[in-house]
Design an enzyme around this catalytic site. Structure first.
Site, PDB file in Angstrom:
ATOM      1  CE  LYS A  22       4.702  20.358   7.763  1.00 54.76           C
ATOM      2  NZ  LYS A  22       3.979  20.080   6.522  1.00 54.76           N
ATOM      3  CG  ASN A  23       1.279  18.301   8.590  1.00 56.04           C
ATOM      4  OD1 ASN A  23       1.754  19.233   7.931  1.00 56.04           O
ATOM      5  ND2 ASN A  23       1.793  17.091   8.583  1.00 56.04           N
ATOM      6  CB  CYS A 116       7.439  16.755  -3.075  1.00 57.90           C
ATOM      7  SG  CYS A 116       6.531  15.655  -1.998  1.00 57.90           S
ATOM      8  NE  ARG A 121       2.392  14.767  -0.857  1.00 58.49           N
ATOM      9  CZ  ARG A 121       2.677  15.570   0.176  1.00 58.49           C
ATOM     10  NH1 ARG A 121       3.773  16.257   0.172  1.00 58.49           N
ATOM     11  NH2 ARG A 121       1.829  15.686   1.170  1.00 58.49           N
ATOM     12  N   PRO A 122      -1.022  13.173  -6.121  1.00 56.33           N
ATOM     13  CG  PRO A 122      -2.264  11.306  -6.684  1.00 56.33           C
ATOM     14  CD  PRO A 122      -0.961  11.712  -6.076  1.00 56.33           C
ATOM     15  CG  ASP A 124      -6.866  11.185  -7.703  1.00 56.81           C
ATOM     16  OD1 ASP A 124      -6.079  11.569  -6.817  1.00 56.81           O
ATOM     17  OD2 ASP A 124      -7.103   9.990  -7.913  1.00 56.81           O
ATOM     18  CG  ASP A 305       4.422  13.257   8.040  1.00 61.75           C
ATOM     19  OD1 ASP A 305       3.488  14.011   8.339  1.00 61.75           O
ATOM     20  OD2 ASP A 305       4.582  12.799   6.890  1.00 61.75           O
ATOM     21  NE  ARG A 397       7.588  22.800   2.969  1.00 59.17           N
ATOM     22  CZ  ARG A 397       7.028  21.656   2.553  1.00 59.17           C
ATOM     23  NH1 ARG A 397       7.760  20.750   1.945  1.00 59.17           N
ATOM     24  NH2 ARG A 397       5.752  21.420   2.746  1.00 59.17           N
TER      25      ARG A 397
HETATM   26  C1  EPZ Z   1      -0.817  15.091   4.667  1.00 58.09           C
HETATM   27  O1  EPZ Z   1      -0.464  15.064   3.294  1.00 58.09           O
HETATM   28  C2  EPZ Z   1       0.369  15.737   5.390  1.00 58.09           C
HETATM   29  N1  EPZ Z   1       0.550  17.098   4.914  1.00 58.09           N
HETATM   30  C3  EPZ Z   1       1.635  14.917   5.124  1.00 58.09           C
HETATM   31  O2  EPZ Z   1       2.694  15.514   5.858  1.00 58.09           O
HETATM   32  C4  EPZ Z   1       1.396  13.502   5.648  1.00 58.09           C
HETATM   33  O3  EPZ Z   1       2.537  12.711   5.361  1.00 58.09           O
HETATM   34  C5  EPZ Z   1       0.167  12.902   4.952  1.00 58.09           C
HETATM   35  O4  EPZ Z   1      -0.978  13.753   5.170  1.00 58.09           O
HETATM   36  C6  EPZ Z   1      -0.166  11.511   5.469  1.00 58.09           C
HETATM   37  O5  EPZ Z   1      -0.382  11.557   6.839  1.00 58.09           O
HETATM   38  C7  EPZ Z   1      -0.235  18.081   5.426  1.00 58.09           C
HETATM   39  O6  EPZ Z   1      -1.099  17.838   6.249  1.00 58.09           O
HETATM   40  C8  EPZ Z   1       0.029  19.474   4.936  1.00 58.09           C
HETATM   41  P1  EPZ Z   1      -2.813  12.124   1.943  1.00 58.09           P
HETATM   42  P2  EPZ Z   1      -1.592  14.687   2.170  1.00 58.09           P
HETATM   43  O7  EPZ Z   1      -3.788  12.811   1.067  1.00 58.09           O
HETATM   44  O8  EPZ Z   1      -2.895  15.242   2.590  1.00 58.09           O
HETATM   45  C9  EPZ Z   1      -2.761   9.540  -2.043  1.00 58.09           C
HETATM   46  C10 EPZ Z   1       4.838  16.426   6.179  1.00 58.09           C
HETATM   47  O9  EPZ Z   1       5.990  15.959   6.087  1.00 58.09           O
HETATM   48  N2  EPZ Z   1      -3.705  10.533  -2.602  1.00 58.09           N
HETATM   49  O10 EPZ Z   1      -3.289  11.509   3.206  1.00 58.09           O
HETATM   50  O11 EPZ Z   1      -1.056  15.070   0.858  1.00 58.09           O
HETATM   51  C11 EPZ Z   1      -1.370  10.133  -1.839  1.00 58.09           C
HETATM   52  O12 EPZ Z   1      -0.626  10.090  -3.029  1.00 58.09           O
HETATM   53  C12 EPZ Z   1       3.811  16.061   5.126  1.00 58.09           C
HETATM   54  O13 EPZ Z   1       4.436  17.174   7.092  1.00 58.09           O
HETATM   55  C13 EPZ Z   1      -4.253  10.316  -3.863  1.00 58.09           C
HETATM   56  O14 EPZ Z   1      -3.965   9.317  -4.505  1.00 58.09           O
HETATM   57  O15 EPZ Z   1      -1.616  13.107   2.291  1.00 58.09           O
HETATM   58  C14 EPZ Z   1      -0.774   9.257  -0.762  1.00 58.09           C
HETATM   59  O16 EPZ Z   1      -0.222   8.098  -1.358  1.00 58.09           O
HETATM   60  C15 EPZ Z   1       4.347  15.109   4.066  1.00 58.09           C
HETATM   61  N3  EPZ Z   1      -5.118  11.234  -4.367  1.00 58.09           N
HETATM   62  C16 EPZ Z   1      -1.996   8.870   0.086  1.00 58.09           C
HETATM   63  O17 EPZ Z   1      -3.149   9.169  -0.712  1.00 58.09           O
HETATM   64  C17 EPZ Z   1      -5.478  12.365  -3.670  1.00 58.09           C
HETATM   65  O18 EPZ Z   1      -6.292  13.172  -4.189  1.00 58.09           O
HETATM   66  C18 EPZ Z   1      -2.109   9.657   1.386  1.00 58.09           C
HETATM   67  O19 EPZ Z   1      -2.039  11.029   1.060  1.00 58.09           O
HETATM   68  C19 EPZ Z   1      -4.903  12.571  -2.395  1.00 58.09           C
HETATM   69  C20 EPZ Z   1      -4.024  11.638  -1.872  1.00 58.09           C
END
Ligand code: EPZ
Length: 417
Positions: A22-23, A116, A121-122, A124, A305, A397
């Site tokens: 999926k990811n 969520c 999940r910003p 920025d 995850d 999902r």
């Molecule tokens: C991806 O989410 C995955 N989703 C998530 O899987 C997974 O848990 C996550 O990576 C971490 O491995 C998909 O690939 C579709 P991040 P993502 O950006 O990209 C902060 C599942 O269950 N952050 O690595 O959203 C954020 O808040 C899902 O399959 C910012 O602050 O994760 C978090 O604390 C859930 N600003 C940290 O970074 C930003 O602009 C890691 O988030 C982006 C992220």
């Protein structure tokens, strides 16, 4: 699939094959708009998130069709750059169209993907990166409107190894003017899979010795066919289901090379693991040993995850475990539901203290997000008696045919719409 009923206590046994990732496929689907032509994705999982991305692609003027497990996207007639709120607003992955549409069309107008229950999940990092590549971006009324004559390559250093931000920058950089370098990017297997898909279309992406990614912009991409990697999180979830039920299960098409952190954990817990090519067999019949401390971390650390499904196993494993969630700030929502089934878990900030109990009992519980739903499925499989899980729409999902797969492994599970 709104509600599922499980009669637990039956050890799982047998063999299933693991779905496509999926990811990995979600950023790949957004990447299809970078090419005015054909992209075929084999081993594509039929998931709600995939169907939502297909709906967005069609909304943008792409032709998309299935042939068994192969999904074809024809983006020759891409005509739109504005994403609909109702579909795009409810899923995180719509954010990937920011980089992909800016790269192909020089503009994108997308709704905020929203937060969520696992965290704010910003986005920025995504927006800052696009600005640094020359995009003009307005953020108002819950939408991100971006424009750029042609993005230009820059060197970007991410504050955190964000998976999504790394993928979005790659998508934006493939057709940009010049060279983009991403420092402190995420190293998850899904990143390499996106790069492999894009290289298959003619993109120029290479890993630099110090671990940064270098993308050299090209003027156009080409038709391609891609075989998607298997889903390491789905695979880990089924391994943990076998462990919770003290079963013996073989999983085919396993991405073994991406699962070392979990496999190390399971071996420490006295679970026998046999690898044969792309098959893994776990024998969970011996008494499990507890783990005193476990924390989630970016790849290759223990995946966030699998934190909730792992919590279910630790809840029925003798001993005291301190479980720390380092990636998301609110990923313990399932604790309350597990406690209703007899688990002894307390939480404080990013840490949960789990006192293993001999077994859980069935109850009526509610899922609030994808991986928490998976954790409740595992709890129901291992519990004595009947468990009714509502809010199961979340599970579709991310897990293809999960009820059929669990039935095939001997679970007593029924679905109520
Ligand atoms: C991806 O989410 C995955 N989703 C998530 O899987 C997974 O848990 C996550 O990576 C971490 O491995 C998909 O690939 C579709 P991040 P993502 O950006 O990209 C902060 C599942 O269950 N952050 O690595 O959203 C954020 O808040 C899902 O399959 C910012 O602050 O994760 C978090 O604390 C859930 N600003 C940290 O970074 C930003 O602009 C890691 O988030 C982006 C992220």
């Amino acid at each position: 699939m709104e509600c599922v009923e499980i009669i637990g206590g039956k050890p799982l046994s047998g063999r299933i094959e693991i779905q496509g990732s999926k990811n990995a496929v979600l950023p790949v689907l957004a990447g299809c708009v970078l090419h005015a032509g054909i992209s075929r994705i084999r081993h594509c999982p039929r998931l709600q998130d995939v169907e939502d991305m297909i709906a967005i692609l069609r909304e943008l003027g792409c032709l998309v069709w299935w042939e068994e497990d192969c999904l074809t996207v024809d983006a020759s007639f891409l005509s739109g750059t504005v994403l609909p709120k109702e579909t795009a607003g409810r899923m995180r992955s719509s954010i990937f169209f920011l980089g992909a549409l800016l790269g192909r069309c020089g503009q994108a107008d997308i709704p905020y993907p929203g937060g969520c229950v696992i965290g704010a999940r910003p986005v920025d990092f995504h927006v800052e990166a696009m600005r640094s590549m020359g995009a003009g971006i307005d953020e108002a009324e819950g939408r991100i409107a971006a424009r750029a004559k042609r993005l230009r390559g820059v060197e970007i250093t991410l504050k955190l190894p964000s998976v999504g931000a790394t993928e979005n920058i790659i998508l934006a950089a493939v057709l940009a003017e010049g060279v983009t370098v991403i420092n402190n990017g995420a190293k998850e297997p899904e990143i390499e899979e996106l790069c492999r898909f894009l290289r298959g279309k003619g993109a120029r992406i290479r890993l630099l010795p110090q671990g940064s990614l270098e993308i050299t912009g090209v003027s156009a991409l080409k038709d391609s066919e891609h075989e998607l990697i298997a889903d390491r999180i789905a695979a880990g979830t089924y391994l943990l289901a076998a462990a919770v039920t003290n079963g013996v299960v073989t999983l085919g098409r396993m991405p073994v090379q991406h699962m070392q952190a979990l496999l190390d954990c399971l071996e420490k817990m006295n679970i026998a693991i046999k690898k044969e090519g792309k098959d893994i067999t776990v024998d969970c019949r011996k008494p499990h040993r507890g783990i005193e401390f476990l924390e989630t971390a970016p790849y290759p650390g223990f995946p966030t995850d699998l934190q909730s499904p792992m919590m279910t196993l630790l809840a029925v494993t003798e001993g005291r475990c301190r479980l720390r969630e380092n990636v998301f700030e609110a990923r313990f929502k399932t604790v309350e539901q597990l406690r209703a089934m007899g688990a002894q878990i307390t939480t404080e900030g990013r840490e949960a203290i789990i006192l293993g109990v001999p077994g859980l009992h069935g109850a009526q519980v509610r899922a609030e997000e994808l991986r928490g739903a998976a954790a409740l499925f595992l709890a129901g499989l291992g519990a004595e008696g009947r468990t009714q899980i509502s809010g199961c729409g979340f599970i579709s999902r991310g897990y293809e045919n999960i009820c059929e797969n669990l039935k095939q492994l001997g679970a007593d599970i029924s679905v109520e719409e």
